[in-house]
Motif scaffolding. Structure first.
Motif, short mmCIF file in Angstrom:
data_model
loop_
_atom_site.label_atom_id
_atom_site.label_comp_id
_atom_site.label_asym_id
_atom_site.label_seq_id
_atom_site.Cartn_x
_atom_site.Cartn_y
_atom_site.Cartn_z
N ARG B 15 0.83 -1.21 0.00
CA ARG B 15 0.00 0.00 0.00
C ARG B 15 0.85 1.25 0.00
N ALA B 16 1.97 1.22 0.73
CA ALA B 16 2.84 2.38 0.79
C ALA B 16 3.38 2.72 -0.60
N ARG B 17 3.47 1.72 -1.44
CA ARG B 17 4.00 1.93 -2.80
C ARG B 17 2.91 2.04 -3.84
N GLU B 18 1.70 2.12 -3.41
CA GLU B 18 0.55 2.24 -4.33
C GLU B 18 0.56 1.12 -5.36
N VAL B 19 0.94 -0.09 -4.91
CA VAL B 19 0.96 -1.23 -5.82
C VAL B 19 -0.45 -1.66 -6.23
N PRO B 20 -1.44 -1.65 -5.31
CA PRO B 20 -2.77 -2.15 -5.73
C PRO B 20 -3.33 -1.42 -6.94
N ALA B 21 -3.21 -0.07 -6.96
CA ALA B 21 -3.75 0.68 -8.10
C ALA B 21 -3.02 0.30 -9.38
N ALA B 22 -1.67 0.25 -9.31
CA ALA B 22 -0.91 -0.08 -10.50
C ALA B 22 -1.25 -1.49 -10.97
N ALA B 23 -1.35 -2.44 -10.01
CA ALA B 23 -1.62 -3.83 -10.38
C ALA B 23 -3.01 -3.97 -10.99
N ALA B 24 -3.95 -3.16 -10.52
CA ALA B 24 -5.31 -3.26 -11.06
C ALA B 24 -5.40 -2.62 -12.44
N LEU B 25 -4.67 -1.50 -12.62
CA LEU B 25 -4.83 -0.76 -13.88
C LEU B 25 -3.94 -1.26 -15.00
N PRO B 27 -3.25 -4.36 -16.22
CA PRO B 27 -3.90 -5.23 -17.21
C PRO B 27 -4.90 -4.49 -18.08
N VAL B 28 -5.61 -3.52 -17.49
CA VAL B 28 -6.60 -2.78 -18.27
C VAL B 28 -5.92 -1.98 -19.38
N THR B 29 -4.85 -1.25 -19.01
CA THR B 29 -4.18 -0.44 -20.03
C THR B 29 -3.51 -1.32 -21.08
N MET B 30 -2.95 -2.45 -20.65
CA MET B 30 -2.34 -3.36 -21.62
C MET B 30 -3.38 -3.88 -22.61
N LEU B 31 -4.53 -4.19 -22.07
CA LEU B 31 -5.63 -4.64 -22.93
C LEU B 31 -5.98 -3.54 -23.94
N ALA B 96 5.66 -9.72 -14.05
CA ALA B 96 4.27 -9.36 -14.34
C ALA B 96 4.16 -8.65 -15.69
N VAL B 97 5.09 -7.72 -15.95
CA VAL B 97 5.05 -6.99 -17.22
C VAL B 97 5.27 -7.95 -18.38
N VAL B 98 6.27 -8.83 -18.25
CA VAL B 98 6.56 -9.76 -19.35
C VAL B 98 5.36 -10.66 -19.61
N LEU B 100 2.19 -10.09 -19.02
CA LEU B 100 1.10 -9.34 -19.65
C LEU B 100 1.41 -9.07 -21.12
N LEU B 101 2.68 -8.74 -21.41
CA LEU B 101 3.07 -8.51 -22.80
C LEU B 101 2.84 -9.77 -23.62
N LEU B 102 3.24 -10.91 -23.06
CA LEU B 102 3.06 -12.17 -23.80
C LEU B 102 1.58 -12.45 -24.01
N ALA B 103 0.77 -12.12 -23.00
CA ALA B 103 -0.67 -12.35 -23.14
C ALA B 103 -1.24 -11.50 -24.27
N VAL B 104 -0.86 -10.20 -24.30
CA VAL B 104 -1.33 -9.33 -25.39
C VAL B 104 -0.84 -9.85 -26.73
N ASP B 105 0.43 -10.29 -26.74
CA ASP B 105 1.04 -10.78 -27.97
C ASP B 105 0.30 -12.01 -28.49
N LEU B 106 -0.08 -12.90 -27.56
CA LEU B 106 -0.75 -14.13 -27.97
C LEU B 106 -2.20 -13.87 -28.36
N ALA B 107 -2.87 -13.01 -27.59
CA ALA B 107 -4.31 -12.82 -27.81
C ALA B 107 -4.58 -11.92 -29.01
N GLY B 108 -3.76 -10.90 -29.15
CA GLY B 108 -4.03 -9.92 -30.21
C GLY B 108 -3.07 -10.08 -31.36
N PRO B 109 -2.73 -8.98 -32.01
CA PRO B 109 -1.78 -9.03 -33.11
C PRO B 109 -0.39 -9.34 -32.59
#
Lengths: 429, 203
Positions: B15-25, B27-31, B96-98, B100-109
């Motif tokens: 919480r001190a590092r505001e991880v929950p907001a970043a972790a929640a947002l 995947p949305v922005t990557m999508l 986590a970033v890698v 998500l990138l692989l997920a976008v790569d596989l699901a989309g173009p």
């Protein structure tokens, strides 16, 4: 004024200015090949910089716009006995000043590479840059509005990446609503109506963003949306379909003294001193051919509206990719002669029905005949075909050789016939 | 350790590092990046590699904002072994970033090869971690963003210095680019893990 000075130091204006100068200066340096020695080249590059500078301005604006709420001081500042818009205006002006000073510094730095070499000062390039500056201010203020709305530390990077991607992926080529303006040719100039439409759009967007930044009521926000929509609508309606027209001043041919004539567009007049002597020598070399060219024109063959008429009278030199940072030819005089005599002074045909291979072989044979050197590297099929064609041609009596070359030149100019056949069989009877 | 005390420490750290907001947002922005790339996919569209680099930058920027807390100076005074925690944080963020990138790569173009996506994420997170250890975490993504904007707008270069400059746009088998990314990743991770985030002032 005191508030403005304080905000210049307190706000992110310095951060924005520093980021703009660093990113912009590096890009100017990295892309130096594309703009030096021409004012219009610098102007359109200043607009191309917006690919990167608009996202930076949006991100910095969002950082500034969310600062008070992130730091939890909005209630404290709310106790100041001043209306909200009056407190926000100095911040917005400081941000605008930061980005404008940085953009002007980039222009000044770039002009060092242009002023000593430019042969043509005219044109509307200052307006092109000014519209870009308005777009940057609009981006910074829009970023502030977004940051005020979503004051997260994640807002600036999100805005940066999406605005950058949006511009890169936009399929609107030179759309009136896009900050970047890419010129199709050095001889083109943006249509004044298009520039005016862009000015209306970015001016309206900046005004709407400022309203959003300083808005304290729902009505102000609705007004801002209305202003932005109206600006977008008006500029889309009045913008002409094609953004670029032939620059009547810059594309006008200027010629070197003396005969035969050697000419270049005014914007590229700096090539003439080095071009004239090799060009006249090339004309002398080609003179024995019955339909030899009588003058030389340097131009940009990459843009259809300025392409010269295809005729055997004119030897056309394409300027694309051949000029250095001072606006002169990169090639030495010997290299220039090779460029001029290629294909006995002809240009390639676009999309030939007989295939590029036969074109290349014929060009190599004709070039070899004119320069007296071997037809080309005989390592590949076309090279060997060209070499064989050249030796067959040289075995003929000289009048027939010249007639064959004339037939070849006609075929190349008209693009209605395979030039290799013309070279091997002569004119159609 | 076990029990609620352990979990509370973890939660406070995140919480001190505001991880929950970043972790929640994230995947949305990557999508959203994937949707944007998909909508504009076509023969004339920008190279997918550019989309891949921008997506990696976005993920790295989100991780970068979480690399420090509101008061890094205060945290430095705590008698806690910070380096294992910082290591776990940095590694977990990168993975986590890698993913998500692989997920976008596989699901989309298709954006880029897996090796390129991993290289770009590692290099960019290196730049970001290095910056976080010198100027703090909140704007630590700025140098990585500036570098990416420069490389993409100027275009990939093939000369030696050009390969270093545009390392994130080089093909997967480019030795110079891979070395550059590795150096950035190692120096950034070492600097951040050993020194921790700088705590200058709150923004």
């Amino acid at each position: 004024m005191t508030a403005f000075r304080i905000e210049l130091r307190r706000s992110s204006a310095l951060l924005l200015a520093a980021a703009t100068v660093v990113v912009g200066a590096l890009l100017l340096w990295l892309l130096a090949d594309e703009w030096t020695a021409r004012w219009s080249g610098l102007a359109y590059l200043m607009r191309a910089l917006l690919f990167a500078l608009v996202p930076v301005a949006l991100a910095a604006g969002a950082w500034q716009g969310g600062r008070d709420r992130r730091a939890g001081v909005t209630e404290l500042f709310g106790t100041v006995a001043r209306p909200y818009p009056q407190r926000l205006l100095p911040v917005a002006l400081a941000m605008a000043a930061g980005v404008l000073v940085a953009y002007a510094a980039l222009l000044a730095g770039g002009s060092v590479q242009v002023a000593p070499y430019a042969s043509y000062a005219g044109g509307q390039w200052p307006v092109v840059v000014a519209v870009g500056a308005v777009a940057l201010v609009a981006a910074a203020w829009l970023g502030m509005a977004v940051g005020r709305w979503v004051p997260s530390v994640l807002t600036p990077p999100t805005l940066l990446v999406f605005s950058f991607l949006g511009q890169m992926l936009s399929r609107l080529d030179n759309g009136v609503l896009l900050p970047v303006l890419a010129t199709p040719s050095d001889l083109a100039t943006v249509a004044p109506e298009f520039l005016a439409a862009q000015g209306v759009w970015f001016g309206g967007l900046a005004a709407a963003a400022l309203l959003l930044v300083a808005s304290a009521t729902v009505w102000a926000r609705a007004l801002a949306a209305a202003v932005a929509l109206a600006a977008a609508g008006v500029s889309s309606a009045v913008a002409p379909a094609t953004a670029f027209v032939v620059s009547t001043d810059g594309a006008t041919l200027v010629c070197a003294d003396g005969e035969p004539r050697v000419c270049a567009p005014r914007i590229h007049a700096a090539v003439l001193p080095a071009l004239t002597e090799p060009a006249r020598e090339a004309l002398r070399t080609l003179a024995p051919i019955p339909n030899a060219p009588t003058r030389v024109v340097a131009t940009d063959l990459g843009w259809a509206p300025v392409a010269p008429q295809r005729t055997t009278d004119v030897l056309v030199v394409d300027l694309r990719f051949r000029l250095n940072a001072t606006g002169r030819f990169e090639a030495a005089p010997a290299g220039l002669r090779t460029i001029l005599l290629k294909g006995a002074g002809t240009q390639s045909c676009p999309d030939p029905a007989w295939g590029f291979e036969r074109d290349v072989a014929a060009d190599q044979a004709a070039t070899g005949w004119v320069t007296g050197r071997p037809a080309g590297p005989a390592t590949d099929e076309y090279g060997r075909l060209g070499e064989r064609t050249l030796s067959e041609l040289k075995a003929l009596p000289r009048p027939e050789q010249l007639a064959r070359l004339a037939a070849y030149r006609t075929a190349k100019v008209r693009c209605d016939r395979d030039p290799l056949t013309a070279l091997t069989t002569g004119a159609p009877r | 350790m076990s029990g609620p005390g352990w979990a509370r420490w973890e939660l406070l750290y995140l919480r001190a590092r505001e991880v929950p907001a970043a972790a929640a947002l994230l995947p949305v922005t990557m999508l959203a990046v994937g949707v944007l790339a998909n909508a504009s996919a076509g023969p004339s569209s920008t190279a997918p590699a550019v989309v891949g680099v921008c997506a990696a930058l976005l993920g790295v920027a989100f991780v970068g904002t979480t690399l420090g807390s509101a008061d890094a100076v205060l945290e430095h005074t705590a008698a806690i072994r910070w380096w294992p925690r910082r290591t776990v944080h940095l590694v977990a963020g990168t993975i986590a970033v890698v993913l998500l990138l692989l997920a976008v790569d596989l699901a989309g173009p298709s954006l880029a090869t897996t090796a390129e996506l991993v290289r770009n994420t590692l290099g960019l997170i290196g730049v970001t971690a290095l910056c976080a250890s010198f100027t703090g975490s909140r704007l630590s993504w700025c140098p990585a963003a500036a570098w990416t904007l420069l490389a993409v707008v100027a275009g990939p270069r093939s000369s030696g210095a050009g390969q270093v400059l545009s390392w994130m746009l080089q093909p997967a088998d480019a030795r110079t680019a891979a070395t550059t990314a590795a150096l950035l990743a190692v120096s950034g991770a070492a600097s951040y893990i050993l020194a921790g985030p700088a705590g200058l002032r709150r923004a």
